[in-house]
Structure formats: structure tokens, C-alpha cells
Scaffold this motif. Structure first.
Motif, PDB file in Angstrom:
ATOM      1  N   PRO A 183     -44.257   8.020   4.514  1.00  0.00           N
ATOM      2  CA  PRO A 183     -42.833   8.205   4.185  1.00  0.00           C
ATOM      3  C   PRO A 183     -42.434   7.334   3.003  1.00  0.00           C
ATOM      4  N   GLN A 184     -41.516   7.841   2.194  1.00  0.00           N
ATOM      5  CA  GLN A 184     -41.070   7.124   1.003  1.00  0.00           C
ATOM      6  C   GLN A 184     -39.550   6.991   1.013  1.00  0.00           C
ATOM      7  N   VAL A 185     -39.068   5.766   0.814  1.00  0.00           N
ATOM      8  CA  VAL A 185     -37.635   5.555   0.638  1.00  0.00           C
ATOM      9  C   VAL A 185     -37.283   6.008  -0.774  1.00  0.00           C
ATOM     10  N   THR A 186     -36.450   7.038  -0.876  1.00  0.00           N
ATOM     11  CA  THR A 186     -36.101   7.593  -2.184  1.00  0.00           C
ATOM     12  C   THR A 186     -34.752   7.101  -2.687  1.00  0.00           C
ATOM     13  N   LYS A 187     -33.912   6.624  -1.782  1.00  0.00           N
ATOM     14  CA  LYS A 187     -32.586   6.162  -2.183  1.00  0.00           C
ATOM     15  C   LYS A 187     -32.101   5.140  -1.169  1.00  0.00           C
ATOM     16  N   ALA A 188     -31.412   4.117  -1.667  1.00  0.00           N
ATOM     17  CA  ALA A 188     -30.811   3.130  -0.773  1.00  0.00           C
ATOM     18  C   ALA A 188     -29.493   2.660  -1.377  1.00  0.00           C
ATOM     19  N   VAL A 189     -28.491   2.576  -0.525  1.00  0.00           N
ATOM     20  CA  VAL A 189     -27.202   1.997  -0.902  1.00  0.00           C
ATOM     21  C   VAL A 189     -26.922   0.880   0.090  1.00  0.00           C
ATOM     22  N   MET A 190     -26.691  -0.307  -0.433  1.00  0.00           N
ATOM     23  CA  MET A 190     -26.366  -1.441   0.424  1.00  0.00           C
ATOM     24  C   MET A 190     -25.051  -2.054  -0.020  1.00  0.00           C
ATOM     25  N   ALA A 191     -24.232  -2.418   0.941  1.00  0.00           N
ATOM     26  CA  ALA A 191     -22.988  -3.148   0.669  1.00  0.00           C
ATOM     27  C   ALA A 191     -23.072  -4.483   1.376  1.00  0.00           C
ATOM     28  N   VAL A 192     -22.595  -5.532   0.712  1.00  0.00           N
ATOM     29  CA  VAL A 192     -22.672  -6.870   1.293  1.00  0.00           C
ATOM     30  C   VAL A 192     -21.364  -7.606   1.047  1.00  0.00           C
ATOM     31  N   ASP A 193     -20.908  -8.293   2.074  1.00  0.00           N
ATOM     32  CA  ASP A 193     -19.686  -9.096   2.031  1.00  0.00           C
ATOM     33  C   ASP A 193     -20.042 -10.497   2.502  1.00  0.00           C
ATOM     34  N   VAL A 194     -20.073 -11.459   1.561  1.00  0.00           N
ATOM     35  CA  VAL A 194     -20.357 -12.852   1.919  1.00  0.00           C
ATOM     36  C   VAL A 194     -19.102 -13.713   1.799  1.00  0.00           C
ATOM     37  N   GLY A 195     -17.953 -13.081   1.778  1.00  0.00           N
ATOM     38  CA  GLY A 195     -16.703 -13.809   1.621  1.00  0.00           C
ATOM     39  C   GLY A 195     -16.415 -14.059   0.168  1.00  0.00           C
ATOM     40  N   ARG A 196     -17.190 -14.915  -0.451  1.00  0.00           N
ATOM     41  CA  ARG A 196     -17.072 -15.172  -1.883  1.00  0.00           C
ATOM     42  C   ARG A 196     -18.470 -15.366  -2.452  1.00  0.00           C
ATOM     43  N   ALA A 197     -18.840 -14.538  -3.397  1.00  0.00           N
ATOM     44  CA  ALA A 197     -20.159 -14.609  -4.009  1.00  0.00           C
ATOM     45  C   ALA A 197     -20.121 -15.598  -5.162  1.00  0.00           C
ATOM     46  N   ILE A 198     -20.937 -16.626  -5.098  1.00  0.00           N
ATOM     47  CA  ILE A 198     -21.010 -17.592  -6.193  1.00  0.00           C
ATOM     48  C   ILE A 198     -21.711 -16.971  -7.388  1.00  0.00           C
ATOM     49  N   ASN A 199     -22.866 -16.353  -7.144  1.00  0.00           N
ATOM     50  CA  ASN A 199     -23.613 -15.687  -8.210  1.00  0.00           C
ATOM     51  C   ASN A 199     -23.932 -14.265  -7.764  1.00  0.00           C
ATOM     52  N   PRO A 200     -23.137 -13.275  -8.185  1.00  0.00           N
ATOM     53  CA  PRO A 200     -23.385 -11.892  -7.745  1.00  0.00           C
ATOM     54  C   PRO A 200     -24.783 -11.397  -8.080  1.00  0.00           C
ATOM     55  N   LEU A 201     -25.342 -11.849  -9.204  1.00  0.00           N
ATOM     56  CA  LEU A 201     -26.685 -11.391  -9.560  1.00  0.00           C
ATOM     57  C   LEU A 201     -27.715 -11.936  -8.573  1.00  0.00           C
ATOM     58  N   GLY A 202     -27.552 -13.200  -8.170  1.00  0.00           N
ATOM     59  CA  GLY A 202     -28.445 -13.766  -7.164  1.00  0.00           C
ATOM     60  C   GLY A 202     -28.276 -13.092  -5.819  1.00  0.00           C
ATOM     61  N   LEU A 203     -27.037 -12.761  -5.458  1.00  0.00           N
ATOM     62  CA  LEU A 203     -26.775 -12.067  -4.199  1.00  0.00           C
ATOM     63  C   LEU A 203     -27.424 -10.688  -4.208  1.00  0.00           C
ATOM     64  N   ASP A 236     -33.626   4.977  -6.952  1.00  0.00           N
ATOM     65  CA  ASP A 236     -32.175   5.117  -6.817  1.00  0.00           C
ATOM     66  C   ASP A 236     -31.682   4.041  -5.834  1.00  0.00           C
ATOM     67  N   LEU A 237     -31.235   2.925  -6.363  1.00  0.00           N
ATOM     68  CA  LEU A 237     -30.801   1.796  -5.533  1.00  0.00           C
ATOM     69  C   LEU A 237     -29.461   1.293  -6.037  1.00  0.00           C
ATOM     70  N   GLU A 238     -28.527   1.131  -5.124  1.00  0.00           N
ATOM     71  CA  GLU A 238     -27.215   0.596  -5.471  1.00  0.00           C
ATOM     72  C   GLU A 238     -26.863  -0.527  -4.500  1.00  0.00           C
ATOM     73  N   ILE A 239     -26.571  -1.689  -5.049  1.00  0.00           N
ATOM     74  CA  ILE A 239     -26.114  -2.831  -4.262  1.00  0.00           C
ATOM     75  C   ILE A 239     -24.640  -3.039  -4.585  1.00  0.00           C
ATOM     76  N   ILE A 240     -23.796  -2.939  -3.593  1.00  0.00           N
ATOM     77  CA  ILE A 240     -22.348  -3.071  -3.786  1.00  0.00           C
ATOM     78  C   ILE A 240     -21.904  -4.403  -3.181  1.00  0.00           C
ATOM     79  N   ILE A 241     -21.343  -5.262  -4.012  1.00  0.00           N
ATOM     80  CA  ILE A 241     -20.816  -6.542  -3.540  1.00  0.00           C
ATOM     81  C   ILE A 241     -19.327  -6.389  -3.305  1.00  0.00           C
ATOM     82  N   MET A 242     -18.917  -6.633  -2.089  1.00  0.00           N
ATOM     83  CA  MET A 242     -17.529  -6.422  -1.700  1.00  0.00           C
ATOM     84  C   MET A 242     -16.610  -7.464  -2.353  1.00  0.00           C
ATOM     85  N   PRO A 243     -15.335  -7.132  -2.512  1.00  0.00           N
ATOM     86  CA  PRO A 243     -14.396  -8.080  -3.124  1.00  0.00           C
ATOM     87  C   PRO A 243     -14.309  -9.367  -2.304  1.00  0.00           C
TER      88      PRO A 243
END
Length: 769
Positions: A636-656, A702-709
Motif C-alpha cells: 500500500p502507498q500513501v498518496t496524499k496526507a493532510v495534517m492540521a496541528v494546534d500547539v497554542g502558539r507556534a514559535i517556529n512554524p517551519l520547525g513545527l 501530495d502533503l499539506e501541513i496546516i498550522i492552526m491560528p
């Protein structure tokens, strides 16, 4: 090099309240370090209540919702925070020796960003290094539990804000103007009349304990220009160009390559060697000695050490599990699993079991250490997650005073929990002492996979009781091989408590520690009525340690699979079922975000499917939507992934974002194809070609990482939260695509290689010379 001693201190006036959640009982201490300004801070911990949420059948709050293990580590760190210093020297560079290890998670970059933000200096003028073992820090030097930024967010901001205030005060005194007419930018103090002087020139005056300093307040978050913006890792360029120095790159004079011939079974102990003279006569061999774990060979090159190790004729004890294999271990776990409670009459029940084998930590840099032990002292270099207890126990074993042993913390190429133990550093110290010279000990990849501490095998059982169309109870029964927690909280007192009695069987206190970790890590995010979770661990003597996310990846990942099964039984869409039962609005928000961004429910080609998962850990919230191509169920192959993350306040979004990508890679690996095959008391896997961790080809294009406000001032942990949600999502997609729900993981786990015989080490692909 000498161990860190706490510098002399003088106490200045307390600043006013710094920020919301900082607490009222705090103080700043200024450390006089000519010609540098040094500042230290301490904060008290303010407990945070869990998110309230309404549901049809609300579950009583569990321990983790009010006080998780990361918060326990924050509390443990607080009393010695005054000993953490920020220095600004005459060169104007801000330096902080962070009592944590950089092991790829990007903490040195994030801490540098906090300092640069508060000081108004360029990021390249901030240097954050890993502190050597400092026993006076007590519980404040353990890198674990996604707690580093949670523990240091407020203290570091307060440190830098206090340093900036002293720079302003020093300039105001020199120029005879009020600080209200001064500002800072670019590492300098500026006056309204055009005068300017850099921090380096002010450093000595700013360190004067008699200096009168006004109000000390960190910047309002709304004024942040660096924190919250994507920043590349400060050491990233050095890593990709090979200039960064890891343990084996260190130039310790006279240190010679060393390797060890190890037992053919887990935890087998050395008994005798029949051909020591022959080994000593081999090309390049400098010395041969023995330790409890095997025969150590010191040579001029690592290839000469490897060849000599393979020629060793040694005998070992059989170890605690010489005849065990995957199935026999699983059978023991199944047989001892705790029972479920009797369901109410007329209730509908849904039950499922998920099994996970042992897994290797598999970080890029194998276990290694450099040791230089002399009659009057020792220096050890290694990637220590718990350097204080390492220093203390190594000193005991060497028969040296603790303060004569220096444990240097070297940034390492991965850890995932394995390096809370210091087996390799202990071996290196003992070998160096016996041969009377500095040595560089490196575990071969084969030994690292086979003898390195593993994520223990475990069985996850769930039962839901359904009454009137709603989940009235959720029971979780986890049975696993004991996780070794004998490192304690990173210092010798708690480590000693968890290691008694000694022996192959881990201590009763160790298992109690494991229960505490289980209770403060695992928590269902759903309102499923009465939630009853129990853990039973079997002390088989297998070498284990915490794995990234500790019990959460299999425990919560399995629960996400079970939630899909319950939703199917109720005839409800998995996303809508989660939406209606999640306790937290923030959890609902990440779920809704991935469902919308990933177009949940869209028509998929035959053999393809979507899966969903949600997870809360370390006061952070994640959700994952995964699309899987299962036309070949064996690949099996993962062809697409969407992840959302909420850490309250992201210090470095790129690192997150990088942390979430790493969590996804672990989830793909452990769910689909990466695990250890145990045969006759030893894993068969001995290389990345045999241990099928995800490669680039296995990662979705196809990968999307969404950092919440941002949400308030609370900082959630990011190092481990990204694993459980995609684990559940991948398995759920597999079930929808194939019509078969996986029960044993990884889903595809063949022995598709010829194992290296136990005790031998394969030659390098590119021989020396």
C-alpha cells in the motif's frame, strides 16, 4: 574542560508581572560574569484546566487532561531555572547554554528565536549550545516528554527581556537620559538624539549589580517579528554540508576506534574468549578487553575493529529470553491481558484487538560515545538525553568522584527516547579505563538494531458498550513488555529508586513509574461515557526504552482504528461520529480543517480510500486525513496526507511543520512495514535494507501541513503529537480500501532478506582505502 559550576549571584529587585500564566511568585537573579552580562530566571508553574465541552454522554476527566507528563517535567524544572544563564559578551553575541539536547527537533533554533525576539538582535547573533551535565540542575536536564519549549518559553523570554532592560538602563546612566527616550534594535541601544551603542560595549556596565533597572516586561506577542515566522534551522546548513560535528566527528586527541563483539541473544552477558591472542595479533588492533556486554576491540581504524570483532570466539550467557520469538512473546501478552468488566444486560458491545511487535528506534546516528578516562578524572562525549544521571552513574562505576567526571552533551542525529539511557557512554568509559587511553566507541548498525533498546511489543484491546445508540463505556486494556524507566527523572535518586532490585526482571518501582507515565500520557479525546484504561506490563528482561510518543502511538493509534469500527457499527460517518463525541472544540477544529482541506468523502477509484484520525497530546491537537492506494494490498502507498496541528502558539512554524512530517514518516513506517522479527531471542533485522522504515518513495507527494491560528499564551509540545493520528488514519484507509481491518502491525511484515548470523557484522559497502 571542567564541569559547570554555578556562578556567584547577586539579587536584584523583582520585576513586575511578566505575562499571563507566569505566576506571582517569581524573581530574577543577575549573575555577574565580567566581561559579560549574565541573567538567570525562575518561574512558578500555573496549572491549566482542560477544555470544557458538552456531549450526550460526557466522560469524567482523566488525569492527563489536568496534568500531563510534560507539565510534570515543567514543574520539576522550575526550581533550578535560576541557574540557567543568558550571557552577552563584549562581542555583542548572546549565548545560552541550554540544559537540553538538540537531537533534530529544532529546539536550539526555537530558543534562539525567543532570545533574538526579546533582545532585538539578529538571529545570527544568538548562539544556543547544549550544556554539559550540571548536577545542580537536579531535574532540569532531562530532554523528554515534548517539554523543552513548554518549560523554557516563559523563562527564556524573561531572561532576554531582563538583559534588554539592563542594556537600556546602562545606556541611560551613561548618557544621562531616561530609558523612556531610548529604544533597541539590531543589538544596539538608540537614543532619540541619534546616539547609538551596541550591546557588546554596554555589557560590562549592564552587569553592574548596583545598576537601577526599571520595569521588566517581555514584548507583547502582537509585537513579535521573529517568533511565529518560519525560520530555517540555525544548524541546517552545517548539517547538509557535513560541517556539523556529531560525536564521531569530534577530534579528541588520541581517541581510537572501538567496537564490541556482542552476544547472540538479547542481554546475554560475556563469559569467556578463546582466541584473545589471535585477535590482538590482527592488523591494526591496539588493545582487546572485556566488559559485561562483550569483547571490546580497540584498533587504528573502524574497519580493522570490525574485522577483529567478527573473528572473536567468545561465549555468553543465554540471556533472559534465548528461546523467544514474536509469536511466543505475543502469546504471553495475550494470555495475561486484563479482563473487561461485565457489560450491562441488553447492551451491544464492540471488541477489537491490535498487536504491535517490537520496533527499533532506527535513528541515523548509531549509538556512540567518546571517552577519555584517567586516574584522576574522566571526560565523556555522547548524545545524552539525561546527562546528569549518566555522569553520576559513570562516576560510580569508574570509582571516581562525581565532580571529576565531565559528561559533554553532543547534539545527536536522532534519539526518539533511546538516548535517555547511556549504555554506550558507560561502555566507552569502562573500556577507556581498562585500556588506559581515549577511545571512540561506535555501535555497528547491526548491533544498534539488534541490541539497541527497542519499543516494546504490546497488545491493545478495546471494548465499547453501546446503549440506546450511544457509547456508554470505553474500556482499554494494554498489555506489553515492560518499558524500562530506570533512568528515572534524569538524576541518580529517582534512577536508583526505579532500578531496585537489580537483575533481568525490572523493578516493581520501575513498573509503578510505567503506570504513572501511562496515566499521564494516554487519554481518550472522546466523550464515550465511562472511560476505563488499564496497563499490565510483563518484565521479560528484553532491552527496552521509551519510543517517540511513548505509549501513545500504538495506544491512541489503535483507539482511532477502534473509533472507526464503532462508527461503522452505529452506521455513522467516521468524521461526523468524531465531531459529535470529541470533548474539545480545538480537537473539533483540527478535524474539521483536515476534512475540508482533504475533501473528506470524495469518490475514490477502486482500491483507494481515505482514512481519518485525531489525537491530543502534550496540550497539542492534531488530525490527519490520509489517502491510500491499496490496489496491491501487499504494497500500500500513501498518496496524499493532510495534517492540521494546534500547539497554542507556534514559535517556529517551519520547525513545527518538520515535526509533523517526521511524525507522519514514523506512522507510515510502523503501521505499514517497519517492525522487528524476533527469532531465538534476537531481532533478525540488522540494517535499513532489512528494517523497512519509510523511504522518500513511501512519502506522499501530495502533503499539506496546516498550522492552526494561535490560541492564547499556552505552548503545547510538538515533538511527539504527530504520530498517533496518522497511524489511525492509515489503518482506517487500509480497511476501507481492502474491506479487511488490520489487527497486527505492521500490516505487511515479511522476512524478505537473509539475516546476518548473530554476532557477526557485515563489511562496509565501500571498504576503506
Amino acid at each position: 574542560m571542567t564541569p559547570h559550576d554555578p556562578p556567584p549571584t547577586v539579587t536584584a529587585d523583582r520585576p513586575r508581572t511578566l505575562e499571563v500564566n507566569m505566576g506571582r511568585r517569581r524573581f530574577l537573579t543577575y549573575l555577574l560574569g565580567v566581561p559579560a552580562l549574565a541573567v538567570a530566571t525562575r518561574i512558578t508553574y500555573d496549572s491549566l484546566a482542560a477544555d470544557p465541552a458538552a456531549a450526550a454522554l460526557p466522560s469524567p476527566p482523566s488525569v492527563e487532561e489536568f496534568f500531563d507528563i510534560g507539565e510534570a517535567l515543567v514543574v520539576a524544572s522550575a526550581p533550578t531555572m535560576p541557574l540557567v544563564t543568558l550571557e552577552i559578551g563584549e562581542d555583542g553575541v548572546a549565548r545560552l547554554d541550554l540544559p537540553r539536547i538538540e537531537m533534530g527537533q529544532g529546539i536550539t533554533t526555537s530558543v534562539a528565536m525567543l532570545i533574538a525576539e526579546e533582545l532585538d538582535v539578529a538571529l545570527e547573533r544568538v548562539v544556543v549550545t547544549c550544556a554539559d551535565a550540571r548536577p545542580e540542575l537536579l531535574l532540569n536536564q532531562l530532554t523528554a516528554g515534548s517539554s523543552t519549549l513548554r518549560a523554557f518559553y516563559h523563562p527564556v523570554r524573561a531572561l532576554a527581556a531582563a538583559a534588554r532592560a539592563r542594556m537600556l538602563a546602562a545606556a541611560a546612566t551613561q548618557w544621562g537620559v531616561p530609558t523612556s527616550e531610548l529604544s533597541t534594535s539590531g543589538g544596539a541601544v538608540n537614543a532619540e538624539d541619534g546616539r547609538s551603542t551596541d550591546f557588546g560595549a554596554l555589557s560590562l556596565a549592564a552587569a553592574d549589580p548596583a545598576l537601577e533597572v526599571g520595569e521588566v516586561l517581555p514584548k507583547p506577542v502582537s509585537d513579535h517579528e521573529i517568533v511565529g515566522t518560519p525560520v530555517r534551522r540555525v544548524d541546517g546548513f552545517d548539517i547538509v554540508t557535513g560541517r556539523k560535528k556529531f560525536t564521531m566527528d569530534l577530534d579528541v586527541p588520541g581517541a581510537l576506534p572501538t567496537m564490541v563483539r556482542r552476544a547472540p541473544t538479547w542481554n546475554g552477558e560475556f563469559r569467556s574468549v578463546a582466541n584473545r591472542g589471535d585477535i590482538e595479533a590482527m592488523p591494526g588492533v591496539v588493545a582487546v578487553t572485556t566488559i559485561s556486554s562483550g569483547v571490546a576491540v580497540v584498533a587504528e581504524t573502524f574497519e580493522q575493529a570490525r574485522a577483529a570483532v567478527c573473528a572473536v570466539d567468545a561465549t555468553f550467557t543465554p540471556g533472559p529470553v534465548p528461546d523467544e520469538d514474536d509469536e511466543s512473546i505475543m502469546e504471553k501478552l495475550r494470555a495475561t491481558s486484563l479482563p473487561f468488566a461485565a457489560p450491562p444486560l441488553g447492551a451491544i458491545t464492540v471488541e477489537s484487538t491490535y498487536e504491535w511487535p517490537a520496533a527499533a528506534h532506527a535513528f541515523l546516528e548509531t549509538e556512540c560515545a567518546v571517552a577519555d578516562v584517567r586516574p584522576d578524572g574522566a571526560e565523556i562525549w555522547s548524545g545524552f538525553q539525561a546527562p546528569i544521571v549518566a555522569q553520576q552513574k559513570i562516576a560510580v562505576e569508574l570509582g571516581l568522584p562525581q565532580d571529576s567526571v565531565t559528561a559533554h552533551v553532543v547534539p545527536c542525529g536522532g534519539a526518539f527516547g533511546r538516548r535517555v539511557f547511556f549504555d554506550t557512554a558507560m561502555e566507552a568509559a569502562l573500556i577507556s579505563q581498562q585500556v588506559g587511553r581515549p577511545i571512540k566507541l561506535m555501535w555497528h548498525r547491526t548491533d544498534d538494531m539488534r541490541h539497541g533498546r527497542c519499543r516494546p511489543a504490546n497488545v491493545q484491546r478495546f471494548r465499547a458498550t453501546i446503549v440506546a445508540g450511544q457509547v456508554a463505556t470505553l474500556e482499554q486494556r494494554v498489555t506489553g513488555v515492560s518499558t524500562d524507566f530506570r533512568h528515572g527523572l534524569g538524576e541518580i535518586l529517582s534512577a536508583t529508586a526505579t532500578s531496585l532490585p537489580e537483575g533481568a526482571h525490572q523493578a516493581v518501582v520501575n513498573d509503578a513509574f510505567g503506570q504513572a507515565v501511562f496515566l499521564t500520557f494516554i487519554s481518550s479525546p472522546y466523550n464515550f461515557g465511562v472511560y476505563d484504561k488499564k496497563l499490565l506490563e510483563l518484565p521479560l528482561g528484553i532491552p527496552t526504552s521509551s519510543y517517540r510518543s511513548v505509549p501513545n502511538q500504538p495506544a491512541r493509534g489503535s483507539e482511532e482504528m477502534f473509533v472507526d469500527e464503532v462508527a461503522e457499527r452505529l452506521g455513522v460517518d467516521p468524521v461526523e461520529f468524531r465531531r459529535s463525541t470529541l470533548k474539545s472544540e480545538r480537537a473539533r477544529a483540527v478535524l474539521d480543517t483536515v476534512a475540508e482541506a482533504g475533501d473528506w468523502g470524495r469518490r475514490m477509484p477502486s482500491g483507494h480510500a481515505q482514512g481519518i484520525g485525531v489525537h491530543i497530546e502534550s496540550r497539542a491537537y492534531t488530525a490527519a486525513l490520509v489517502e491510500l492506494d491499496c490496489r496491491d494490498p501487499r504494497n500500500p502507498q500513501v498518496t496524499k496526507a493532510v495534517m492540521a496541528v494546534d500547539v497554542g502558539r507556534a514559535i517556529n512554524p517551519l520547525g513545527l511543520e518538520a515535526q509533523m512530517q517526521g511524525g507522519l514518516a514514523e506512522a507510515i513506517s510502523l503501521t505499514l512495514r517497519a517492525g522487528l522479527h524476533v527469532v531465538d531471542g534476537l531481532p533478525l533485522e540488522g540494517s535499513y535494507s532489512e528494517y523497512h522504515f519509510a523511504r522518500q518513495k513511501d512519502f506522499p507527494d501530495d502533503l499539506e501541513i496546516i498550522i492552526m491560528p494561535p490560541v492564547g499564551e499556552q505552548i503545547g509540545g510538538a515533538g511527539e503529537v504527530g504520530m498517533a493520528a496518522p497511524t489511525g488514519a492509515i489503518a482506517n484507509a487500509y480497511a476501507r480500501a481492502t474491506g479487511t481491518r488490520p489487527r497486527s502491525f505492521p500490516i505487511n511484515h515479511p522476512i524478505d532478506f537473509e539475516p546476518i548470523p548473530p554476532g557477526l557484522l557485515p563489511p562496509p559497502a565501500f571498504p576503506e582505502g
